[in-house]
Design a protein around this motif. Structure first.
Motif, mmCIF file in Angstrom:
data_model
loop_
_atom_site.group_PDB
_atom_site.id
_atom_site.type_symbol
_atom_site.label_atom_id
_atom_site.label_comp_id
_atom_site.label_asym_id
_atom_site.label_seq_id
_atom_site.Cartn_x
_atom_site.Cartn_y
_atom_site.Cartn_z
ATOM 1 N N GLY A 56 -55.613 50.251 63.627
ATOM 2 C CA GLY A 56 -55.074 50.105 64.967
ATOM 3 C C GLY A 56 -55.036 48.694 65.490
ATOM 4 O O GLY A 56 -54.499 48.444 66.583
ATOM 5 N N GLU A 57 -55.588 47.736 64.753
ATOM 6 C CA GLU A 57 -55.598 46.346 65.179
ATOM 7 C C GLU A 57 -54.322 45.645 64.701
ATOM 8 O O GLU A 57 -53.592 46.140 63.839
ATOM 9 N N LEU A 58 -54.067 44.451 65.283
ATOM 10 C CA LEU A 58 -52.893 43.667 64.935
ATOM 11 C C LEU A 58 -53.286 42.463 64.090
ATOM 12 O O LEU A 58 -54.317 41.824 64.337
ATOM 13 N N SER A 59 -52.463 42.154 63.095
ATOM 14 C CA SER A 59 -52.662 40.990 62.247
ATOM 15 C C SER A 59 -51.516 40.016 62.497
ATOM 16 O O SER A 59 -50.340 40.417 62.521
ATOM 17 N N TYR A 60 -51.854 38.734 62.675
ATOM 18 C CA TYR A 60 -50.846 37.730 63.025
ATOM 19 C C TYR A 60 -49.773 37.641 61.943
ATOM 20 O O TYR A 60 -50.057 37.548 60.750
ATOM 21 N N TYR A 61 -48.502 37.667 62.386
ATOM 22 C CA TYR A 61 -47.363 37.628 61.468
ATOM 23 C C TYR A 61 -46.632 36.285 61.529
ATOM 24 O O TYR A 61 -46.150 35.781 60.527
ATOM 25 N N GLY A 62 -46.564 35.737 62.754
ATOM 26 C CA GLY A 62 -45.894 34.460 62.906
ATOM 27 C C GLY A 62 -45.365 34.275 64.307
ATOM 28 O O GLY A 62 -45.364 35.203 65.125
ATOM 29 N N PRO A 63 -44.908 33.068 64.616
ATOM 30 C CA PRO A 63 -44.336 32.829 65.944
ATOM 31 C C PRO A 63 -43.041 33.609 66.110
ATOM 32 O O PRO A 63 -42.317 33.869 65.150
ATOM 33 N N ALA A 64 -42.774 33.984 67.356
ATOM 34 C CA ALA A 64 -41.577 34.779 67.631
ATOM 35 C C ALA A 64 -40.343 33.909 67.569
ATOM 36 O O ALA A 64 -40.368 32.710 67.875
ATOM 37 N N ASN A 65 -39.242 34.514 67.140
ATOM 38 C CA ASN A 65 -37.941 33.878 67.274
ATOM 39 C C ASN A 65 -37.194 34.574 68.407
ATOM 40 O O ASN A 65 -37.744 35.412 69.110
ATOM 41 N N ASN A 66 -35.942 34.227 68.569
ATOM 42 C CA ASN A 66 -35.187 34.792 69.691
ATOM 43 C C ASN A 66 -34.471 36.097 69.336
ATOM 44 O O ASN A 66 -33.706 36.617 70.142
ATOM 45 N N GLU A 67 -34.720 36.633 68.144
ATOM 46 C CA GLU A 67 -33.947 37.786 67.680
ATOM 47 C C GLU A 67 -34.122 39.017 68.560
ATOM 48 O O GLU A 67 -33.183 39.794 68.751
ATOM 49 N N TYR A 68 -35.322 39.193 69.100
ATOM 50 C CA TYR A 68 -35.606 40.422 69.837
ATOM 51 C C TYR A 68 -35.692 40.203 71.351
ATOM 52 O O TYR A 68 -35.978 41.145 72.085
ATOM 53 N N ASN A 69 -35.450 38.998 71.814
ATOM 54 C CA ASN A 69 -35.446 38.756 73.255
ATOM 55 C C ASN A 69 -34.272 39.514 73.897
ATOM 56 O O ASN A 69 -33.199 39.647 73.307
#
Length: 827
Positions: free
Chosen positions: A713-726
Motif C-alpha cells: 500500500g505504500e508508494l515508491s518514487y518513480y520520477g518527477p512529473a511531466n505535463n502529460e497528465y496535467n
C-alpha cells in the motif's frame, strides 16, 4: 456478523414487548355535505360556509412544542364536501396584517411566506398522505408525504384562492376527489392534519397536536368523519405537448419539432397507470458536471419529471437509479490501431415508459415500472482510409421493476423489490432482488430494520453478489442512538438499473445524538451528533478505515443557524478502490478535519450562508481547504438574487494516474477547483415567472511527482512529473427560463440555453487564456418552446353536458363553472 444481528433482534424484541402502546387521542371533525358550490376566491362569504363544521384550537408544533396558539393568532378552518370534492376555508388572524409575509415564488416553492397546509390520508393509515399548501401570495405547493418524508415532485390539480384583509388572511381550497386515494366505502374516515406557518416569528401551529419528541408527525393525524356516499371518480387524464427547438452548435443551425403525450388512468380506487408516449426531456435542468478523478462514476440527480413523480415505491431498497434509463450507452467498442470514435452519443433514446402503482385498503403497495429504449450506434472512423462505420453499442433494452410493500402498524413495512434489465441479442442482462423489513414498536420509540439483496449479471458468465444490512435505533427523547451494520460482496453489481459503487466491504456504524426538544436559553434547537464508522475489506480481510466524527447544529431564537464539527481517521486508511486493481490497496495517512458553518436569518432580505472546512493530513504539506460563500438578497416580493462561490484548494494530494505494463502509477498533485453560480427569479404573479440559472465550474490538476504503488500500500518514487497528465476542465451553463401556468395543470415554457465545456491537457493557465480556451470551443445555443395542456376526463365530459344543458351554468358562477366556460371559449 451473525452474533451482531442476533443482538439487534433480541434488543428490538425486548424493547417492543417492554413498551405499552401509546394512547394518542385523535382529534376529530365531523363535516357536512353542501348543495351549492362556493366560489374559490379566498372570501368565505358563500352560503356553503354558513353551517360548516369548524376546526379550532391549533397548537404550536415548533419551536415551543405543545403550547396553545395565542388568541391574536387564532386559526379557524371550515370544512365541507360535495359530490366533486372537499373544501377548506381557513381564517387566520394576524395582529399586524400589513406585515403578512407573501413572497411570490414559482409553483412548488415556498419562500419567505406565511402558508396554510393540509394533509389528507384517504386510507387513514398514518403513513402516506397527500399534502396541499397555499401561501399568502396564492402560490400552490403539493407533495406526497410518506412516514414524514416529502416527495414534492408529485403534482395535483386543485384550486385555491387567498384574501388578505384587516384581520389577517383567508385561504379557500377545493381538492377534487380525483386527486385523492380512498377506498370504495359508503362511509369514509380519512386522516387529516392542518398546519399554519407564521413566518414573522418562525412558529408553526397544527390542528392535531404533535409530539416532536418521538415518531414522525404523520402518526399524529386527526380524523375527518361524516363523508358518506361519494363516488370514486373516473381518473383519466392526458397531457399532450408540443415542443420546438432552434439549435446552433459549431456554426450549424438546426430545428426540430416534437409532439407527445403523458397519460394517467385510475385502474381502480387505489391503482394508477402513468404512461409517457414519445417523451421529450430537452428542457430539463443541466447537470452540474465535474472533473472526476475518483474510482467511481458521478451519480447525478434525476431531472426528468416522469422519473421523479410518484416513485416512492420504486426507491425502496435503493435498487433503482432512474438515470440508467435513457442514460449513457452501456456498451463498448473494439477499435483497431487506425480507428477512432468520431461521435459517441451522450444518451440513449427512450421509446416509452409506464408505471403502475397504488396501495390496497389492506396496506399492500404494488408498483410496476417498465421502459424501453432504442438501439444506439456509435460512428467509428478509419484514420488511414477515411472510411466510417456504425457500431451498435446499445441494443433495444427493456427495464422492469416490481415492488410489493406491505404496511402494518403505524409506521412499519415489509418489502420485496425486483429489478430486471434485458437487452436484445448477445448483450449483458441483469437482475437484482431485495427483501426488507422496517419495524417500529407500538410506542414509536424504537426502530429495527434489516434487508438482504442479491444481484445477478449475465454476460459471458453469470456473476452474482450479495448485500445485507441491519440496524437498531432509538427514535425518541433527548438522547437517541443508531447502530447498524452492512456487508457487500465483491461481485455485487446493480449498475444496469441501480447504482453501486464500493463493494467487497463490511461496515459497522454507531450514532449517539443529543437534541434539545424545547427552546432553552438563547437556543430554539440543538443537535449534537457523535458518530463512529469502522470499515473492513471482506476478501481478503483488511482494515480499511476507522472514522470518528462529531458534528453539531444550533438555531438561536433570532434564527441564526450555526454549527461545526471534527472528524479524524486515527489509524489511517487503506483505500481498496483507488488502485483500480483487485487485491491492491493504497495507504492514506491520518487526517484531521474541522469545519464551521453558519447562515443568517432566512426571514431577512439579506441572507448569508458560509462554510469553512480544513483537512490536515499526517504528511508534511498535505491538506485541503474548502470555503463556500452564498449570499442572497430579496429585492422585493417578486425579485430575488442568489450568488454562490465554492473554492477547494488541495495541496499534495495523492491518487491514481495510469496503469503501466507492470505497475500502477500514482501521482502527487495540486488541485484547485472553483465553482461560481448565480440564480435569479422575477415572479410576475402566482402563475408566471422568469428564472435565471448560471454555473461556471473550473478545476485544474498539476502533477509534481510520480510514484508506483507497492503491494504493502505504500508508494515508491518513480520520477518527477511531466505535463502529460496535467488537466484543466471548464464547464459553463446558462439557462434563462420563462414559465406560465396558463390553466390548471397546463404550462408553457420558453427556454434559452447556452452551454460549453473544455478539457485541456495542461494546467496553470492564466485567467484570460483559460476563458479564451473555453469560449473558443463550440457552444450550444438553444431556444426552445414547450406547451403542455392538461385534459381531465371529468372536465371534458362536463363541457358536453353544459353545452346541452344551459341550466347547468348557474349558482352564481362557481369557480369550476368559470373554468369550464373559459376553456370552452365563452369569455
Amino acid at each position: 456478523m451473525k452474533s451482531l444481528f442476533t443482538a439487534f433482534i433480541l434488543f428490538w424484541s425486548f424493547s417492543a414487548v417492554a413498551q405499552e402502546k401509546d394512547s394518542i387521542p385523535r382529534k376529530q371533525i365531523h363535516i357536512y355535505r353542501i348543495q351549492e358550490t362556493p366560489k374559490i376566491d379566498g372570501k368565505l362569504d358563500d352560503v356553503a360556509w354558513k353551517n360548516a363544521a369548524v376546526a379550532t384550537n391549533f397548537v404550536e408544533r415548533q419551536p415551543n412544542n405543545g403550547r396553545p396558539a395565542p388568541d391574536s393568532l387564532a386559526t379557524r378552518v371550515k370544512v365541507v364536501y360535495d359530490d366533486l370534492g372537499i373544501y377548506f376555508g381557513a381564517e387566520m388572524l394576524d395582529p399586524d396584517p400589513s406585515e403578512i409575509r407573501k413572497e411570490l415564488t414559482e409553483r412548488d416553492d415556498i419562500g419567505n411566506d406565511d402558508f396554510f397546509f393540509i394533509l389528507l390520508n384517504g386510507y387513514n393509515d398514518r403513513q402516506q398522505s397527500m399534502q396541499f399548501i397555499v401561501t399568502a401570495a396564492g402560490v400552490q405547493y403539493d407533495a406526497k408525504m410518506t412516514n414524514g418524508n416529502e416527495d414534492p415532485s408529485w403534482n395535483a390539480i386543485w384550486y385555491s384562492g387567498v384574501d388578505l384583509n384587516g384581520r389577517g388572511w383567508t385561504a379557500e381550497i377545493f381538492i377534487p376527489y380525483s386527486e385523492l386515494r380512498f377506498p370504495e366505502k359508503d362511509i369514509q374516515e380519512w386522516g387529516l392534519q392542518m398546519e399554519r406557518e407564521f413566518k414573522r416569528s418562525g412558529t408553526r401551529y397544527s390542528w392535531s397536536p404533535i409530539n416532536t419528541a418521538k415518531g414522525s408527525f404523520s402518526i399524529y393525524d386527526g380524523e375527518i368523519q361524516g363523508i358518506e356516499n361519494i363516488q370514486t371518480p373516473t381518473r383519466l387524464s392526458v397531457q399532450p405537448y408540443i415542443s420546438t427547438y432552434l439549435n446552433n452548435y459549431d456554426g450549424e443551425t438546426s430545428t426540430n419539432f416534437n409532439g407527445g403525450m403523458d397519460l394517467k388512468y385510475g385502474i381502480n380506487d387505489a391503482f394508477t397507470l402513468d404512461m409517457i408516449l414519445v417523451p421529450d426531456f430537452g428542457q430539463t435542468r443541466f447537470d452540474e458536471s465535474v472533473l472526476n478523478l475518483s474510482a467511481f462514476e458521478v451519480q447525478y440527480d434525476e431531472q426528468r419529471p416522469f422519473f421523479t413523480e410518484g416513485t416512492e415505491l420504486f426507491t425502496k431498497g435503493d435498487l433503482f437509479y432512474s438515470r440508467r434509463v435513457g442514460g449513457v450507452p452501456f456498451g463498448d467498442v473494439e477499435l483497431s490501431e487506425e480507428e477512432e470514435i468520431e461521435n459517441f452519443p451522450a444518451s440513449v433514446d427512450l421509446i416509452n415508459a409506464l408505471k403502475v402503482s397504488g396501495r390496497t385498503d389492506g396496506g399492500l403497495g404494488i408498483g410496476f415500472f417498465n421502459a424501453i429504449t432504442e438501439k444506439t450506434y456509435v460512428k467509428v472512423k478509419n484514420t488511414e482510409t477515411g472510411e466510417s462505420r456504425r457500431e451498435l453499442i446499445e441494443p433495444v433494452t427493456n427495464y422492469n421493476i416490481l415492488v410489493l410493500d406491505q404496511r402494518y402498524g403505524d409506521n412499519s413495512s415489509i418489502s420485496l423489490v425486483n429489478t430486471n434489465t434485458t437487452r436484445e441479442g448477445h448483450f449483458r442482462d441483469a437482475n437484482a432482488t431485495g427483501l426488507y423489513l422496517d419495524h417500529t414498536n407500538e410506542n414509536n420509540t424504537y426502530k429495527f430494520f434489516t434487508g438482504i439483496e442479491g444481484s445477478w449479471v449475465m454476460e459471458d458468465d453469470t456473476k452474482s453478489g450479495l448485500e445485507a444490512q441491519g440496524g437498531f435505533s432509538k427514535i425518541s427523547g433527548k438522547n437517541r442512538i443508531d447502530l447498524n451494520a452492512q456487508l457487500r460482496t465483491k461481485d455485487y453489481d446493480i449498475n444496469d438499473l441501480g447504482y453501486s459503487s464500493a463493494t467487497n466491504y463490511m461496515k459497522y456504524q454507531g450514532l449517539y445524538q443529543r437534541r434539545l426538544l424545547q427552546p432553552k436559553g438563547f437556543l430554539n434547537n440543538m443537535y449534537l451528533n457523535f458518530v463512529a464508522v469502522h470499515e473492513r475489506r471482506l476478501e481478503p480481510d483488511l482494515h480499511s478505515r476507522l472514522i470518528l466524527n462529531f458534528n453539531s447544529s444550533f438555531t438561536t431564537k433570532e434564527f441564526f443557524n450555526f454549527g461545526g464539527g471534527f472528524e479524524t481517521t486515527p489509524i489511517g486508511t487503506n483505500d481498496i478502490y483507488e488502485p483500480r486493481v483487485d487485491g491492491m490497496y493504497f495507504t492514506i495517512p491520518t487526517y484531521y478535519d474541522q469545519w464551521l458553518w453558519f447562515n443568517t436569518d432566512f426571514r431577512k432580505k439579506l441572507v448569508v450562508e458560509a462554510v469553512a472546512d480544513w483537512y490536515k493530513y499526517d504528511e508534511r504539506g498535505r491538506g485541503d481547504l474548502i470555503f463556500d460563500f452564498s449570499p442572497r438578497y430579496r429585492f422585493s416580493d417578486k425579485f430575488k438574487v442568489q450568488l454562490s462561490t465554492n473554492v477547494r484548494l488541495s495541496d499534495k494530494e495523492e491518487g491514481y494516474v495510469d496503469s503501466l505494463e507492470d505497475d500502477i502509477l500514482f501521482g502527487q498533485r495540486d488541485r484547485n477547483t472553483i465553482v461560481n453560480s448565480l440564480g435569479a427569479n422575477y415572479i410576475f404573479n402566482n402563475k408566471m415567472g422568469l428564472n435565471l440559472a448560471f454555473r461556471h465550474y473550473y478545476s485544474e490538476v498539476f502533477y509534481t511527482e510520480f510514484y508506483t504503488l507497492q503491494n504493502d500500500g505504500e508508494l515508491s518514487y518513480y520520477g518527477p512529473a511531466n505535463n502529460e497528465y496535467n488537466t484543466t476542465y471548464n464547464s459553463w451553463n446558462v439557462d434563462l427560463r420563462f414559465s406560465w401556468w396558463f390553466a390548471p395543470g397546463s404550462q408553457m415554457t420558453l427556454l434559452y440555453r447556452n452551454a460549453t465545456d473544455s478539457y485541456i491537457e495542461r494546467s496553470q493557465i492564466n485567467i484570460g487564456d483559460n476563458f479564451k480556451n473555453l469560449f473558443d470551443r463550440p457552444q450550444v445555443n438553444s431556444l426552445s418552446l414547450r406547451v403542455s395542456y392538461y385534459l381531465d376526463y371529468n372536465r371534458v365530459k362536463s363541457w358536453f353536458k353544459s353545452s346541452g344543458n344551459p341550466a347547468g351554468e348557474q349558482v352564481g358562477m362557481s369557480y369550476l363553472d368559470s373554468k369550464t366556460r373559459f376553456l370552452r371559449g365563452d369569455f
